[in-house]
Design a protein around this motif. Structure first.
Motif, PDB file in Angstrom:
ATOM      1  N   LEU A   9      36.339 147.351 -18.964  1.00  0.00           N
ATOM      2  CA  LEU A   9      36.962 147.925 -17.783  1.00  0.00           C
ATOM      3  C   LEU A   9      37.506 149.302 -18.121  1.00  0.00           C
ATOM      4  CD1 LEU A   9      39.292 144.953 -16.753  1.00  0.00           C
ATOM      5  CD2 LEU A   9      36.884 145.271 -16.200  1.00  0.00           C
ATOM      6  N   CYS A  10      37.551 150.147 -17.120  1.00  0.00           N
ATOM      7  CA  CYS A  10      38.310 151.387 -17.236  1.00  0.00           C
ATOM      8  C   CYS A  10      39.473 151.237 -16.270  1.00  0.00           C
ATOM      9  CB  CYS A  10      37.463 152.603 -16.889  1.00  0.00           C
ATOM     10  SG  CYS A  10      38.395 154.160 -17.049  1.00  0.00           S
ATOM     11  N   ILE A  11      40.685 151.284 -16.789  1.00  0.00           N
ATOM     12  CA  ILE A  11      41.898 151.196 -15.982  1.00  0.00           C
ATOM     13  C   ILE A  11      42.383 152.630 -15.764  1.00  0.00           C
ATOM     14  CG2 ILE A  11      44.271 150.350 -15.839  1.00  0.00           C
ATOM     15  CD1 ILE A  11      42.272 148.057 -15.959  1.00  0.00           C
ATOM     16  N   ALA A  12      42.300 153.100 -14.535  1.00  0.00           N
ATOM     17  CA  ALA A  12      42.728 154.452 -14.192  1.00  0.00           C
ATOM     18  C   ALA A  12      43.998 154.356 -13.360  1.00  0.00           C
ATOM     19  CB  ALA A  12      41.630 155.167 -13.420  1.00  0.00           C
ATOM     20  N   GLU A  13      45.105 154.737 -13.966  1.00  0.00           N
ATOM     21  CA  GLU A  13      46.418 154.590 -13.330  1.00  0.00           C
ATOM     22  C   GLU A  13      47.275 155.783 -13.716  1.00  0.00           C
ATOM     23  OE1 GLU A  13      49.738 153.777 -11.598  1.00  0.00           O
ATOM     24  OE2 GLU A  13      48.169 152.308 -11.258  1.00  0.00           O
ATOM     25  N   ARG A  14      47.912 156.414 -12.722  1.00  0.00           N
ATOM     26  CA  ARG A  14      48.757 157.585 -12.992  1.00  0.00           C
ATOM     27  C   ARG A  14      49.997 157.238 -13.794  1.00  0.00           C
ATOM     28  NH1 ARG A  14      51.118 159.906  -8.422  1.00  0.00           N
ATOM     29  NH2 ARG A  14      51.281 157.757  -7.733  1.00  0.00           N
ATOM     30  N   ASN A  15      50.590 156.098 -13.526  1.00  0.00           N
ATOM     31  CA  ASN A  15      51.833 155.693 -14.182  1.00  0.00           C
ATOM     32  C   ASN A  15      51.517 155.119 -15.569  1.00  0.00           C
ATOM     33  OD1 ASN A  15      53.953 153.811 -15.052  1.00  0.00           O
ATOM     34  ND2 ASN A  15      54.900 154.236 -13.071  1.00  0.00           N
ATOM     35  N   ALA A  16      51.995 155.773 -16.611  1.00  0.00           N
ATOM     36  CA  ALA A  16      51.680 155.358 -17.983  1.00  0.00           C
ATOM     37  C   ALA A  16      52.153 153.940 -18.282  1.00  0.00           C
ATOM     38  CB  ALA A  16      52.282 156.337 -18.987  1.00  0.00           C
ATOM     39  N   ASN A  17      53.314 153.543 -17.759  1.00  0.00           N
ATOM     40  CA  ASN A  17      53.828 152.196 -18.008  1.00  0.00           C
ATOM     41  C   ASN A  17      52.937 151.132 -17.371  1.00  0.00           C
ATOM     42  OD1 ASN A  17      56.094 153.123 -19.468  1.00  0.00           O
ATOM     43  ND2 ASN A  17      57.193 153.489 -17.565  1.00  0.00           N
ATOM     44  N   ILE A  18      52.518 151.362 -16.142  1.00  0.00           N
ATOM     45  CA  ILE A  18      51.633 150.416 -15.452  1.00  0.00           C
ATOM     46  C   ILE A  18      50.268 150.396 -16.138  1.00  0.00           C
ATOM     47  CG2 ILE A  18      50.467 149.865 -13.273  1.00  0.00           C
ATOM     48  CD1 ILE A  18      53.498 149.403 -13.227  1.00  0.00           C
ATOM     49  N   ARG A  19      49.789 151.576 -16.539  1.00  0.00           N
ATOM     50  CA  ARG A  19      48.498 151.673 -17.236  1.00  0.00           C
ATOM     51  C   ARG A  19      48.515 150.826 -18.503  1.00  0.00           C
ATOM     52  NH1 ARG A  19      48.187 157.005 -17.149  1.00  0.00           N
ATOM     53  NH2 ARG A  19      49.014 157.358 -19.239  1.00  0.00           N
ATOM     54  N   GLU A  20      49.582 150.926 -19.279  1.00  0.00           N
ATOM     55  CA  GLU A  20      49.685 150.158 -20.521  1.00  0.00           C
ATOM     56  C   GLU A  20      49.817 148.664 -20.226  1.00  0.00           C
ATOM     57  OE1 GLU A  20      49.903 148.968 -24.461  1.00  0.00           O
ATOM     58  OE2 GLU A  20      49.055 150.749 -23.516  1.00  0.00           O
ATOM     59  N   LEU A  21      50.597 148.319 -19.217  1.00  0.00           N
ATOM     60  CA  LEU A  21      50.742 146.916 -18.845  1.00  0.00           C
ATOM     61  C   LEU A  21      49.388 146.316 -18.437  1.00  0.00           C
ATOM     62  CD1 LEU A  21      53.480 145.042 -17.309  1.00  0.00           C
ATOM     63  CD2 LEU A  21      51.447 145.086 -15.914  1.00  0.00           C
ATOM     64  N   LEU A  22      48.624 147.050 -17.630  1.00  0.00           N
ATOM     65  CA  LEU A  22      47.300 146.557 -17.214  1.00  0.00           C
ATOM     66  C   LEU A  22      46.344 146.478 -18.402  1.00  0.00           C
ATOM     67  CD1 LEU A  22      46.865 148.406 -13.803  1.00  0.00           C
ATOM     68  CD2 LEU A  22      47.321 145.971 -14.175  1.00  0.00           C
ATOM     69  N   PHE A  26      44.663 142.845 -19.154  1.00  0.00           N
ATOM     70  CA  PHE A  26      43.217 142.636 -19.160  1.00  0.00           C
ATOM     71  C   PHE A  26      42.686 142.413 -20.570  1.00  0.00           C
ATOM     72  CE2 PHE A  26      43.457 144.361 -14.840  1.00  0.00           C
ATOM     73  CZ  PHE A  26      42.634 143.455 -14.191  1.00  0.00           C
ATOM     74  N   GLY A  27      43.319 143.019 -21.564  1.00  0.00           N
ATOM     75  CA  GLY A  27      42.942 142.761 -22.953  1.00  0.00           C
ATOM     76  C   GLY A  27      43.148 141.300 -23.321  1.00  0.00           C
ATOM     77  N   ARG A  28      44.250 140.712 -22.856  1.00  0.00           N
ATOM     78  CA  ARG A  28      44.510 139.281 -23.097  1.00  0.00           C
ATOM     79  C   ARG A  28      43.462 138.396 -22.445  1.00  0.00           C
ATOM     80  NH1 ARG A  28      50.325 140.110 -21.429  1.00  0.00           N
ATOM     81  NH2 ARG A  28      51.291 140.816 -23.339  1.00  0.00           N
ATOM     82  N   GLU A  29      42.859 138.901 -21.381  1.00  0.00           N
ATOM     83  CA  GLU A  29      41.815 138.139 -20.682  1.00  0.00           C
ATOM     84  C   GLU A  29      40.467 138.251 -21.407  1.00  0.00           C
ATOM     85  OE1 GLU A  29      42.091 136.380 -17.555  1.00  0.00           O
ATOM     86  OE2 GLU A  29      44.227 136.587 -17.959  1.00  0.00           O
ATOM     87  N   GLY A  30      40.420 139.072 -22.463  1.00  0.00           N
ATOM     88  CA  GLY A  30      39.196 139.193 -23.242  1.00  0.00           C
ATOM     89  C   GLY A  30      38.315 140.373 -22.883  1.00  0.00           C
ATOM     90  N   TYR A  31      38.797 141.252 -22.024  1.00  0.00           N
ATOM     91  CA  TYR A  31      38.014 142.431 -21.648  1.00  0.00           C
ATOM     92  C   TYR A  31      38.210 143.546 -22.661  1.00  0.00           C
ATOM     93  CZ  TYR A  31      37.839 140.279 -17.000  1.00  0.00           C
ATOM     94  OH  TYR A  31      37.636 139.421 -15.956  1.00  0.00           O
ATOM     95  N   LEU A 109      44.783 141.062  -8.910  1.00  0.00           N
ATOM     96  CA  LEU A 109      43.937 142.125  -9.443  1.00  0.00           C
ATOM     97  C   LEU A 109      42.902 141.550 -10.409  1.00  0.00           C
ATOM     98  CD1 LEU A 109      43.379 145.146  -9.495  1.00  0.00           C
ATOM     99  CD2 LEU A 109      45.103 145.363 -11.301  1.00  0.00           C
ATOM    100  N   LYS A 110      43.317 140.641 -11.269  1.00  0.00           N
ATOM    101  CA  LYS A 110      42.372 140.000 -12.199  1.00  0.00           C
ATOM    102  C   LYS A 110      41.302 139.222 -11.445  1.00  0.00           C
ATOM    103  CE  LYS A 110      45.861 139.251 -15.743  1.00  0.00           C
ATOM    104  NZ  LYS A 110      46.577 138.198 -16.473  1.00  0.00           N
ATOM    105  N   ALA A 111      41.697 138.538 -10.382  1.00  0.00           N
ATOM    106  CA  ALA A 111      40.726 137.775  -9.581  1.00  0.00           C
ATOM    107  C   ALA A 111      39.710 138.713  -8.942  1.00  0.00           C
ATOM    108  CB  ALA A 111      41.453 136.953  -8.514  1.00  0.00           C
ATOM    109  N   ALA A 112      40.162 139.869  -8.463  1.00  0.00           N
ATOM    110  CA  ALA A 112      39.235 140.838  -7.863  1.00  0.00           C
ATOM    111  C   ALA A 112      38.229 141.333  -8.889  1.00  0.00           C
ATOM    112  CB  ALA A 112      40.011 142.005  -7.261  1.00  0.00           C
TER     113      ALA A 112
END
Length: 124
Positions: A9-22, A26-31, A109-112
């Protein structure tokens, strides 16, 4: 047991905190996860040798010229599935993109993302 490559996945998010959280979620999900904080970074990630299976895009990230990034992405990467991460009340548009409302419900978001990946594997 078939050893399938993990989707990236490419996570494109302006907010650095949200970007890192995502990235962690998603890393924990194995992506495999690439991140981008601007439209220019998104374009760099997509042009890299690493194949991106799904783009999770903050709806407010602009292209390098300040316009909407989604038309440019549709033109350059017409087959790339995009999940648009939006705030409530944002224009829904009619561009065929899946939209998931922001608000901390990472499971939605993960389900999507899972749905988009399943649809892509059905088409293959």
């Amino acid at each position: 047991m078939v050893n399938r490559p993990r989707p990236t996945l490419c996570i494109a998010e302006r907010n650095a905190n949200i970007r890192e959280l995502l990235r962690r979620e998603f890393g924990r999900e194995g992506y495999g996860v690439l991140t981008a904080g601007s439209g220019a970074e998104v374009l760099m990630r997509l042009a890299s040798p690493v194949s991106v299976n799904v783009l999770v895009l903050d709806a407010e990230i602009a292209d390098p010229d300040g316009g909407s990034l989604t038309p440019l992405l549709r033109r350059l990467y017409p087959d790339l599935p995009v999940v648009l991460h939006v705030y409530a009340g944002m224009d829904a548009g009619d561009d065929g993109l899946i939209r998931v409302e922001k608000g901390g419900d990472w499971e939605r978001l993960k389900a999507a993302v899972r749905t988009v990946l399943a649809a892509g594997s059905d088409a293959a």
